[in-house]
Design a protein around this motif. Structure first.
Motif, PDB file in Angstrom:
ATOM      1  N   TYR A   1      16.244   9.168  -6.793  1.00  0.00           N
ATOM      2  CA  TYR A   1      15.544   8.072  -6.122  1.00  0.00           C
ATOM      3  C   TYR A   1      14.813   7.207  -7.137  1.00  0.00           C
ATOM      4  O   TYR A   1      14.244   7.727  -8.094  1.00  0.00           O
ATOM      5  N   ARG A   2      14.840   5.901  -6.912  1.00  0.00           N
ATOM      6  CA  ARG A   2      13.993   4.976  -7.668  1.00  0.00           C
ATOM      7  C   ARG A   2      12.881   4.544  -6.721  1.00  0.00           C
ATOM      8  O   ARG A   2      13.126   4.015  -5.643  1.00  0.00           O
ATOM      9  N   TRP A   3      11.653   4.817  -7.150  1.00  0.00           N
ATOM     10  CA  TRP A   3      10.484   4.471  -6.349  1.00  0.00           C
ATOM     11  C   TRP A   3      10.064   3.047  -6.621  1.00  0.00           C
ATOM     12  O   TRP A   3      10.397   2.477  -7.656  1.00  0.00           O
ATOM     13  N   SER A   4       9.308   2.473  -5.715  1.00  0.00           N
ATOM     14  CA  SER A   4       8.842   1.094  -5.864  1.00  0.00           C
ATOM     15  C   SER A   4       7.970   0.931  -7.105  1.00  0.00           C
ATOM     16  O   SER A   4       7.784  -0.178  -7.597  1.00  0.00           O
ATOM     17  N   THR A   5       7.476   2.029  -7.648  1.00  0.00           N
ATOM     18  CA  THR A   5       6.707   1.997  -8.893  1.00  0.00           C
ATOM     19  C   THR A   5       7.616   1.884 -10.114  1.00  0.00           C
ATOM     20  O   THR A   5       7.143   1.692 -11.218  1.00  0.00           O
ATOM     21  N   GLY A   6       8.927   2.077  -9.909  1.00  0.00           N
ATOM     22  CA  GLY A   6       9.883   2.058 -11.013  1.00  0.00           C
ATOM     23  C   GLY A   6      10.269   3.447 -11.488  1.00  0.00           C
ATOM     24  O   GLY A   6      11.246   3.611 -12.202  1.00  0.00           O
ATOM     25  N   ALA A   7       9.492   4.451 -11.105  1.00  0.00           N
ATOM     26  CA  ALA A   7       9.765   5.822 -11.530  1.00  0.00           C
ATOM     27  C   ALA A   7      11.007   6.375 -10.826  1.00  0.00           C
ATOM     28  O   ALA A   7      11.333   5.978  -9.708  1.00  0.00           O
ATOM     29  N   LEU A   8      11.669   7.304 -11.497  1.00  0.00           N
ATOM     30  CA  LEU A   8      12.806   8.007 -10.910  1.00  0.00           C
ATOM     31  C   LEU A   8      12.386   9.423 -10.561  1.00  0.00           C
ATOM     32  O   LEU A   8      11.543  10.024 -11.236  1.00  0.00           O
TER      33      LEU A   8
ATOM     34  N   ASP B   1       0.810  -1.214   0.000  1.00  0.00           N
ATOM     35  CA  ASP B   1       0.000   0.000   0.000  1.00  0.00           C
ATOM     36  C   ASP B   1       0.846   1.269   0.000  1.00  0.00           C
ATOM     37  O   ASP B   1       0.335   2.351  -0.172  1.00  0.00           O
ATOM     38  N   LYS B   2       2.139   1.128   0.219  1.00  0.00           N
ATOM     39  CA  LYS B   2       3.026   2.285   0.307  1.00  0.00           C
ATOM     40  C   LYS B   2       3.940   2.351  -0.898  1.00  0.00           C
ATOM     41  O   LYS B   2       4.398   1.339  -1.403  1.00  0.00           O
ATOM     42  N   VAL B   3       4.210   3.582  -1.332  1.00  0.00           N
ATOM     43  CA  VAL B   3       5.216   3.794  -2.355  1.00  0.00           C
ATOM     44  C   VAL B   3       6.495   4.132  -1.616  1.00  0.00           C
ATOM     45  O   VAL B   3       6.532   5.043  -0.795  1.00  0.00           O
ATOM     46  N   GLU B   4       7.537   3.356  -1.869  1.00  0.00           N
ATOM     47  CA  GLU B   4       8.804   3.561  -1.190  1.00  0.00           C
ATOM     48  C   GLU B   4       9.896   3.800  -2.220  1.00  0.00           C
ATOM     49  O   GLU B   4       9.808   3.338  -3.352  1.00  0.00           O
ATOM     50  N   GLY B   5      10.922   4.529  -1.802  1.00  0.00           N
ATOM     51  CA  GLY B   5      12.010   4.818  -2.719  1.00  0.00           C
ATOM     52  C   GLY B   5      13.359   4.608  -2.078  1.00  0.00           C
ATOM     53  O   GLY B   5      13.487   4.589  -0.861  1.00  0.00           O
ATOM     54  N   VAL B   6      14.351   4.450  -2.941  1.00  0.00           N
ATOM     55  CA  VAL B   6      15.720   4.283  -2.481  1.00  0.00           C
ATOM     56  C   VAL B   6      16.620   5.156  -3.362  1.00  0.00           C
ATOM     57  O   VAL B   6      16.420   5.238  -4.572  1.00  0.00           O
ATOM     58  N   ALA B   7      17.581   5.834  -2.725  1.00  0.00           N
ATOM     59  CA  ALA B   7      18.520   6.666  -3.475  1.00  0.00           C
ATOM     60  C   ALA B   7      19.442   5.766  -4.280  1.00  0.00           C
ATOM     61  O   ALA B   7      20.022   4.819  -3.748  1.00  0.00           O
ATOM     62  N   ILE B   8      19.572   6.058  -5.581  1.00  0.00           N
ATOM     63  CA  ILE B   8      20.436   5.245  -6.440  1.00  0.00           C
ATOM     64  C   ILE B   8      21.641   6.021  -6.947  1.00  0.00           C
ATOM     65  O   ILE B   8      22.571   5.417  -7.489  1.00  0.00           O
TER      66      ILE B   8
END
Length: 77
Positions: A27-34, A4-11
């Motif tokens: 950041y790359r979000w769990s949706t795949g978007a940057l 239920d959450k959109v999470e991101g990680v710095a790449i």
């Protein structure tokens, strides 16, 4: 990861025109978007990404545009 959450990680770090300062992160979000997240000073001209991104990733964040950001004058916008 919670679905239920959109999470991101710095790449990648965004390195300033001075070639020393980190001024933001990609950041790359769990949706795949940057997305770009800036430090507290806000958008600044970028010289490079570290580590380097591939061409498609650079297009997605408009890396060419990031290299053309006008310098702020005297702290005023």
């Amino acid at each position: 990861m919670n679905e239920d959450k959109v999470e991101g990680v710095a790449i990648a770090n965004l390195i300033a025109a001075d070639e020393r300062s980190v001024v933001g992160w990609v950041y790359r979000w769990s949706t795949g978007a940057l997305a770009v997240m800036w430090d507290a000073r806000g958008p600044q001209r970028v010289a490079r990404c570290q580590p380097d991104l591939n061409d498609a990733e650079k297009r997605e964040i408009d890396f060419v545009g990031l290299t053309r950001i006008e310098a702020k004058s005297g702290g005023r916008e």
